[in-house]
Design a protein around this motif. Structure first.
Motif, mmCIF file in Angstrom:
data_model
loop_
_atom_site.group_PDB
_atom_site.id
_atom_site.type_symbol
_atom_site.label_atom_id
_atom_site.label_comp_id
_atom_site.label_asym_id
_atom_site.label_seq_id
_atom_site.Cartn_x
_atom_site.Cartn_y
_atom_site.Cartn_z
ATOM 1 N N GLN A 128 0.821 -1.206 0.000
ATOM 2 C CA GLN A 128 0.000 0.000 0.000
ATOM 3 C C GLN A 128 0.856 1.259 0.000
ATOM 4 O O GLN A 128 1.751 1.414 0.835
ATOM 5 N N THR A 129 0.598 2.165 -0.947
ATOM 6 C CA THR A 129 1.121 3.528 -0.886
ATOM 7 C C THR A 129 -0.076 4.466 -0.776
ATOM 8 O O THR A 129 -0.945 4.460 -1.645
ATOM 9 N N PHE A 130 -0.128 5.254 0.298
ATOM 10 C CA PHE A 130 -1.292 6.114 0.517
ATOM 11 C C PHE A 130 -1.219 7.399 -0.304
ATOM 12 O O PHE A 130 -2.255 7.953 -0.663
ATOM 13 N N HIS A 131 -0.028 7.928 -0.552
ATOM 14 C CA HIS A 131 0.181 9.195 -1.260
ATOM 15 C C HIS A 131 -0.305 10.401 -0.457
ATOM 16 O O HIS A 131 0.258 11.484 -0.574
ATOM 17 N N THR A 168 6.242 7.360 1.356
ATOM 18 C CA THR A 168 7.082 8.148 0.457
ATOM 19 C C THR A 168 8.036 9.087 1.184
ATOM 20 O O THR A 168 8.932 9.640 0.561
ATOM 21 N N CYS A 169 7.861 9.265 2.512
ATOM 22 C CA CYS A 169 8.773 10.150 3.236
ATOM 23 C C CYS A 169 8.749 9.806 4.719
ATOM 24 O O CYS A 169 7.849 9.121 5.205
ATOM 25 N N THR A 170 9.726 10.323 5.445
ATOM 26 C CA THR A 170 9.864 10.046 6.868
ATOM 27 C C THR A 170 8.678 10.583 7.655
ATOM 28 O O THR A 170 8.197 9.946 8.599
ATOM 29 N N ASP A 171 8.187 11.751 7.274
ATOM 30 C CA ASP A 171 7.063 12.352 7.979
ATOM 31 C C ASP A 171 5.849 11.423 7.969
ATOM 32 O O ASP A 171 5.109 11.341 8.960
ATOM 33 N N PRO A 190 10.962 6.831 -1.582
ATOM 34 C CA PRO A 190 10.460 8.134 -2.010
ATOM 35 C C PRO A 190 9.951 8.119 -3.448
ATOM 36 O O PRO A 190 10.104 7.137 -4.170
ATOM 37 N N CYS A 191 9.335 9.212 -3.835
ATOM 38 C CA CYS A 191 9.022 9.433 -5.245
ATOM 39 C C CYS A 191 10.313 9.781 -5.982
ATOM 40 O O CYS A 191 11.351 10.032 -5.369
ATOM 41 N N PHE A 306 4.191 14.621 -0.228
ATOM 42 C CA PHE A 306 5.555 14.435 -0.713
ATOM 43 C C PHE A 306 5.997 15.678 -1.470
ATOM 44 O O PHE A 306 6.794 16.446 -0.989
ATOM 45 N N GLY A 307 5.492 15.875 -2.668
ATOM 46 C CA GLY A 307 5.845 17.046 -3.455
ATOM 47 C C GLY A 307 6.953 16.749 -4.442
ATOM 48 O O GLY A 307 8.119 16.615 -4.068
ATOM 49 N N MET A 308 6.596 16.646 -5.721
ATOM 50 C CA MET A 308 7.587 16.336 -6.749
ATOM 51 C C MET A 308 8.258 17.576 -7.333
ATOM 52 O O MET A 308 9.337 17.483 -7.913
ATOM 53 N N VAL A 309 7.627 18.728 -7.194
ATOM 54 C CA VAL A 309 8.180 19.936 -7.810
ATOM 55 C C VAL A 309 9.580 20.262 -7.287
ATOM 56 O O VAL A 309 10.458 20.630 -8.076
#
Length: 405
Positions: A128-131, A168-171, A190-191, A306-309
């Motif tokens: 599962q990835t929640f995003h 996707t991240c530590t947070d 991560p992404c 996450f944020g890809m920008v």
């Protein structure tokens, strides 16, 4: 390995920039592409949102998108899809009875709900990835949160019962712990970013001459949580600088977009209407050049799963000013690849921007370090490596229902 991706609202075929089309679409598309390139057999299951869509659409290297009939074949906001998930799950169960995948990777909470129901009878492990998590959205949006009431409870159940959560991240790991998901159940992968497409040699965007000495760029969907209003409020304190905002509907439709109207009105009231330019949807092929045309990229959401920008900017060797939230805490190295500033603080954004715009040497150093960080940590190859390890682990450790005492 035969892998089923489930992404109920975020199709890898969808054009980016719509209300529900963003980072998740990119993630699913690029991870699928990389896995297929490695010889895996990948099928992406996503909801049919048009009667004209074929049942199956081939992707590169043998991957396939399968359109699932669940609800009316028309675009629906993702928060209205919950009642259609039982039909989605039934379709998955039937498809997997015909051809059982070795592992299922579900994207977003409703996909996870449907995937677990569809996989249960066939003994298929689900990753599962929640995003994005409902608890975070509810905390920041309060009464403006339109998610179904059941969301948080479903996410808690999925996190505790799936084969593995791919955060996707530590947070996100900390947020999952608050939901009661143990740390051994979570792996951080991560992404990524396409560093061959986003690179320092990308040509600057065509037909976008500067109107001021310096250029700031913000990119994303035109929704309030992206914090474009904070960038506009910071601009009066950043002299001789223009702000470009890329994203949302096509430029011709911006005048009917409520968020675009709000942002332009705010710019006028702040006295910077002549320095704020809304570009609308930008052709993905032009985005690397647009980023290279900027001195700084601003990423100022009030929260960001996450944020890809930031990764795209760093891959282009452009320094980033980002709010100290979510995935930004992992991707942006403060005072190395850019600056992390407190959320909801236009004065902090302005101060960081003035510091960086004041010295080209500092911007160059941050940009070079950002490119190096992306190449070392955030390629899609590295993302696929991590996902593959999780798939193998859950597949090797998974027992079929008949094997459970």
């Amino acid at each position: 390995m035969r892998i089923a991706m489930v992404s109920e609202h975020a199709s890898p075929l969808a054009p980016l920039g719509g209300p529900d089309a963003g980072g998740q679409n990119v993630y699913v598309a690029r991870l699928t592409e990389e896995l297929a390139r490695r010889g895996h057999e990948v099928t992406v299951h996503t909801r049919r949102d048009s009667p004209d869509l074929p049942d199956r659409v081939p992707l590169t290297d043998g991957a396939v998108v399968e359109h699932v009939p669940a609800g009316p074949p028309e675009p629906l906001p993702k928060d209205e899809l919950f009642p259609h998930m039982p039909v989605f799950a039934t379709h998955l169960a039937r498809a997997w009875a015909r051809q059982r995948p070795d592992a299922v990777h579900a994207h977003y909470w409703m996909s996870g709900m449907a995937a677990q129901v569809g996989a249960r009878a066939h003994g298929i492990p689900v990753v599962q990835t929640f995003h994005a998590l409902g608890t975070v959205k509810r905390r920041h949006q309060g009464l403006r949160d339109t998610s179904p009431y059941e969301r948080v409870g479903v996410e808690r159940h999925i996190g505790r019962t799936c084969g593995q959560v791919l955060a996707t991240c530590t947070d996100e790991v900390y947020e999952l712990a608050d939901l009661g998901v143990p740390s051994w159940q979570v792996t951080v992968v991560p992404c990524g970013v396409d560093a061959d497409r986003f690179h320092p040699g990308a040509g600057t965007a065509r037909a976008l001459p500067r109107t001021r000495r310096h250029r700031l760029l913000a990119v994303g969907r035109l929704v309030p949580r992206k914090g474009f209003d904070l960038a506009i409020r910071a601009l009066p304190r950043i002299p001789d600088t223009e702000l470009l905002i890329a994203g949302g509907p096509e430029h011709a439709l911006l005048e009917t977009d409520p968020e675009a109207e709000r942002l332009l009105g705010l710019a006028d009231r702040a006295g910077v209407g002549d320095r704020v330019h809304l570009l609308g949807a930008v052709d993905p092929a032009d985005m690397p050049g647009l980023m290279r045309s900027a001195d700084l990229v601003l990423c100022t959401p009030t929260y960001e799963p996450f944020g890809m920008v930031p990764l795209e900017a760093m891959a282009c060797a452009v320094p980033v000013i980002a709010t100290d939230v979510g995935g930004h805490r992992d991707t942006v190295a403060d005072r190395l690849t850019g600056r992390l500033v407190p959320p909801r603080d236009p004065a902090a954004i302005a101060s960081a921007a003035r510091e960086l715009l004041g010295t080209k040497q500092l911007r160059h150093r941050y940009g070079t370090a950002g490119r190096d960080r992306v190449l070392a940590r955030y390629s899609w190859q590295r993302v696929a490596d991590g996902a593959e390890q999780v798939y193998r682990r859950v597949t090797e450790g998974h027992r079929l229902p008949s094997e459970v005492a």
